[in-house]
Design an enzyme around this catalytic site. Structure first.
Site, PDB file in Angstrom:
ATOM      1  CG  ASP A 230     -18.766 -17.852  13.976  1.00  0.00           C
ATOM      2  OD1 ASP A 230     -19.072 -18.942  13.454  1.00  0.00           O
ATOM      3  OD2 ASP A 230     -17.585 -17.482  14.094  1.00  0.00           O
TER       4      ASP A 230
HETATM    5  C1  BGC Z   1     -16.295 -20.314  12.423  1.00  0.00           C
HETATM    6  C2  BGC Z   1     -16.947 -19.723  11.169  1.00  0.00           C
HETATM    7  C3  BGC Z   1     -17.581 -20.817  10.371  1.00  0.00           C
HETATM    8  C4  BGC Z   1     -18.570 -21.543  11.241  1.00  0.00           C
HETATM    9  C5  BGC Z   1     -19.271 -22.687  10.538  1.00  0.00           C
HETATM   10  C6  BGC Z   1     -17.237 -21.184  13.207  1.00  0.00           C
HETATM   11  O1  BGC Z   1     -16.555 -21.880  14.193  1.00  0.00           O
HETATM   12  O2  BGC Z   1     -15.829 -19.259  13.234  1.00  0.00           O
HETATM   13  O3  BGC Z   1     -15.982 -19.041  10.401  1.00  0.00           O
HETATM   14  O4  BGC Z   1     -18.171 -20.304   9.214  1.00  0.00           O
HETATM   15  O5  BGC Z   1     -17.906 -22.097  12.365  1.00  0.00           O
HETATM   16  O6  BGC Z   1     -18.389 -23.729  10.312  1.00  0.00           O
END
Ligand code: BGC
Length: 774
Positions: A230
């Site tokens: 993530d």
């Molecule tokens: C989120 C993810 C997301 C990623 C990219 C993170 O803060 O938890 O779900 O895909 O950012 O935007």
């Protein structure tokens, strides 16, 4: 481009390290000299968020227009895997159109608490349902040659302290509740990628969790794709590589790559581990190569978004058939009718291709009838709430029906923080009370990402229509349901409790000091409300229709056997549309194990099917369950365990509207336990070979009874649960140190009593995994 294997052989150490990181916020790294292109990833999950300029992962910066499909809370409420797949395929087309190789979704975390700020992005409180819906979305997206990133793996069930908090959760609960959706998607769809979560799991960062990322995901489930982090989830890049994390996003440029190079050079990291990650990055790039850009039919996708949103609407209440609307003069109250709340805030925020609102759509659908409007409350500016409420109450008095559009403002729920309560904003409930006090029937139309309480007013509302966050076409979709153009068929994927306090996670959410204890264990969602026999406002699986359905002729038959690994429990039931209009029913199959030795939820969803029936039409629905659907995770045997005996299979329209049930007998050889000095006397006696060995070892008294405690039922009932080693310290019980020595060294009885036989479990390939889960 040469094959990943060939490229790998040609890469320098620095190039390898660079490939294990992105090159910017949304791209992998290229190696131009070897013709390795970079590929683009984008959020997800209910539409694309491609940022041409400034990049961020919290929904602040702009993004290119894309169809905003219903969020998972709404899409999941369709319980329609075919429709979800269709939406997935449309997202896949948009991804190709915008040169996106991997869509960052779906999110299949379990709605452990109604308070989780990201519940709108997740499907359900139930793992079976989450897994099936997630698999359908993955299948749809990947059918277009576009990858998915199933997230957030694992146990990411809150936003509070999300980058650090340790989800402290026992293995049975992980296996039965928090992992199965991932497991199902991985084993049936081979998603191109999986995204690890931010949080720690039992103290270890998910990004560094070898048990999760390698032992379970790859060794047990056979995952062949890539694991990405993530955004910002990596704290120690070298440890993450060792654990099996292939790609760090976004890149910690100059730091993580340098650390990897240093670690290999110093011998701290085996280059083979780095190579494994690089190979998977190259394989992902290869897979994405050669996708043709797709033509995009914006109108068709909008129409699909409207159909999906309508099918996800859950009709919670409909007294005296106030819906579909027959009334002439309708008064619409609530700013949400004009300014829809249709998606959640954060990384999943889509810039919609167009936006419908219910007020305009209602006027367009009923051109000859009067539709008046009063905002009733403000969204951004609350200073005029009192005045707006007065106007709304006055406007409502003249109408035949009031449609009150209520819900959560975007400030109430979002990625990044959790709610602290489940109430609607006070201005709205105060307005609702005044509307309900009048003589005009009030239909409440809700827009919210996670469940809101309806306690105190639901009995007085003429109807309640839960729209969730239905995407860009939610305005038209709700009008389709209100007017009867669409017969509602959505079902709750989460329970609406009477009180937040009734939720089983209540006492352990969101934790403190960096830890959240999953103290409710497997009793999540309806499993908890049912086990505690609590009344709820609306149960899991509930949803009304404008028609009625009758269930008959349930048969449950078995073939094969659990021991042979081919058990099939076939559930067949006839469903008939007994009303006057066509409609879809969601047939739900729940399994109970009333004789389980483990504490188990009273019932668990193990199958469902959505069937569309014309008035008077009937159909037979057949679903097949396997051993795993009857099993519980045994920590002791480290595998899935089916205890032979009776199971109840119930079929119905919701978890608390079970129409028919049948009992089925399933035979399963009981698991053998390893018996040793720390096994209790009861355990020795419960095992046929162990019992024979004990009887031989203690011998019989002149009356022919086993000597000592073994022949003394009263004593046995009190201290039979002591380990042999402890009993040996007491005199006069017949369990002497010599007896223990004889039993545990195999001098008496058969060798199977020494634990050489295998537990008769419905084994997942988990046998190999270690006992440690971090
Ligand atoms: C989120 C993810 C997301 C990623 C990219 C993170 O803060 O938890 O779900 O895909 O950012 O935007």
């Amino acid at each position: 481009m040469q094959s990943p294997q060939e490229t790998l052989a040609d890469l320098t150490l620095a190039e390898k390290a660079s490939l294990c990181l992105g090159s910017d916020f949304w791209h992998t790294a290229a190696v131009e000299r070897l013709g390795v292109p970079r590929i683009r990833v984008a959020d997800g999950p209910h539409g694309l968020r491609v940022q041409p300029d400034e990049a961020d992962h919290v929904g602040l910066g702009g993004s290119l227009p894309a169809t905003c499909f219903p969020t998972a809370s709404a899409l999941g409420s369709t319980w329609d895997v075919h429709l979800v797949e269709e939406v997935g395929a449309a997202i896949g087309v948009e991804a190709r159109n915008q040169d996106v190789a991997v869509v960052l979704g779906p999110g299949v975390n379990i709605k452990r608490s109604p308070l989780c700020g990201r519940n709108f992005e997740y499907f359900s409180e139930d793992p079976h349902l989450s897994g099936r819906l997630g698999a359908a979305l993955v299948h749809g997206i990947q059918s277009q040659g576009v990858g998915t990133s199933v997230k957030h793996y694992a146990a990411n069930n809150q936003e509070t302290d999300r980058l650090r908090v340790s989800a402290d959760v026992d293995e049975r609960t992980l296996r039965e509740i928090y992992l199965p959706a991932f497991e199902h998607i991985v084993t049936t769809q081979q998603p191109w990628t999986v995204m690890c979560s931010y949080n720690r799991v039992n103290g270890v960062h998910a990004s560094q969790h070898h048990w999760l990322l390698t032992e379970v995901l790859r060794d047990e489930w056979g995952f062949e794709g890539l694991v990405m982090s993530d955004w910002g989830a990596v704290s120690d890049r070298v440890a993450a590589v060792r654990a099996g994390l292939d790609l760090e996003m976004p890149p910690n440029l100059g730091i993580s790559d340098a650390a990897l190079v240093r670690a290999v050079e110093s011998g701290e990291l085996d280059e083979k581990d780095l190579d494994a990650c690089v190979r998977r990055v190259l394989e992902l790039v290869e897979r994405s190569d050669g996708r043709r850009a797709a033509e995009l039919d914006v109108d068709a996708h909008h129409t699909l978004a409207r159909r999906a949103a309508a099918d996800g609407i859950v009709l919670l209440e409909n007294d005296d058939g106030v819906l579909p609307l027959t009334a002439g003069h309708v008064c619409v109250v609530g700013e949400f009718a004009r300014t829809p709340r249709y998606q959640g805030a954060g990384s999943s925020q889509v810039n919609p291709t167009r936006l419908e609102n219910a007020l305009d759509e209602l006027r367009a659908a009923r051109p000859d009838q009067e539709v008046t409007f009063a905002a009733g409350f403000g969204l951004d500016d609350q200073s005029r709430d009192a005045e707006l409420a007065d106007e709304a109450v006055a406007a409502a008095a003249d109408a035949e029906v009031v449609l009150a559009f209520l819900g959560l403002p975007s400030t109430a729920e979002s990625e990044g923080f959790d709610r602290t309560h489940m109430e609607l904003p006070r201005a709205q409930t105060a307005l609702l009370e005044r509307l309900l006090a009048g003589s005009v029937p009030v239909v409440v139309v809700l827009a919210n990402g996670a469940a809101v309480l309806v306690t105190g007013w639901r009995e007085r509302a003429a109807a309640i229509v839960e729209c969730w966050l239905g995407g860009q076409a939610s305005g038209g979709a709700v009008v389709d349901v209100l007017t009867g153009a669409v017969n509602p068929s959505g079902r709750l994927t989460e329970t609406i409790p009477l009180r937040l306090q009734d939720n089983s996670a209540y006492l352990n959410f969101p934790g403190e000091d960096g830890h959240v204890r999953y103290g409710e264990g497997v009793f999540v969602g309806y499993r908890g409300y049912d086990a505690a026999e609590l009344d709820v406002a609306y149960p899991f699986g509930h949803g009304l229709s404008y028609t009625t359905f009758e269930y008959s002729d349930l048969t449950v038959s078995t073939s094969g056997s659990h021991d042979a690994g081919d058990l099939a429990v076939t559930v067949a039931v006839t469903v008939r549309n007994t009303g006057a209009v066509a409609g879809a029913e969601v047939v739900q199959v729940y399994v109970s194990d009333p004789e389980s030795s483990a504490a188990r939820p009273p019932r668990e969803l193990k199958g469902f099917a959505k069937v569309l029936l014309a008035p008077g039409e009937s159909t037979s629905v057949e679903l097949t369950l396997g051993s795993r659907d009857l099993a519980t995770w045994s920590t002791r045997h480290h595998g899935w365990l089916v205890e032979g005996g009776e199971f109840v299979v119930a079929v119905g329209s919701s978890s608390r509207d079970l129409r028919l049930d049948a009992t089925v007998q399933v035979d399963a050889t009981p698991p053998r336990v390893d018996l040793d000095a720390m096994s209790t006397l009861e355990e020795w006696l419960a095992d046929p070979d162990g019992r024979a060995a004990v009887l031989t070892a203690v011998g019989v008294d002149p009356a022919g009874r086993p000597r000592g405690i073994v022949g003394n039922e009263k004593l046995l009932s009190v201290i039979g649960n002591f380990p042999l080693a402890t009993l040996a310290a007491f005199t006069g019980l017949g369990i002497t140190p010599d007896v223990v020595e004889a039993l545990t060294s195999g001098q008496v009885g058969s060798t199977t009593a020494q634990g050489t036989s295998q537990p008769a479990t419905s084994r997942s390939p988990s046998e190999k995994s270690s006992d440690s889960i971090g």
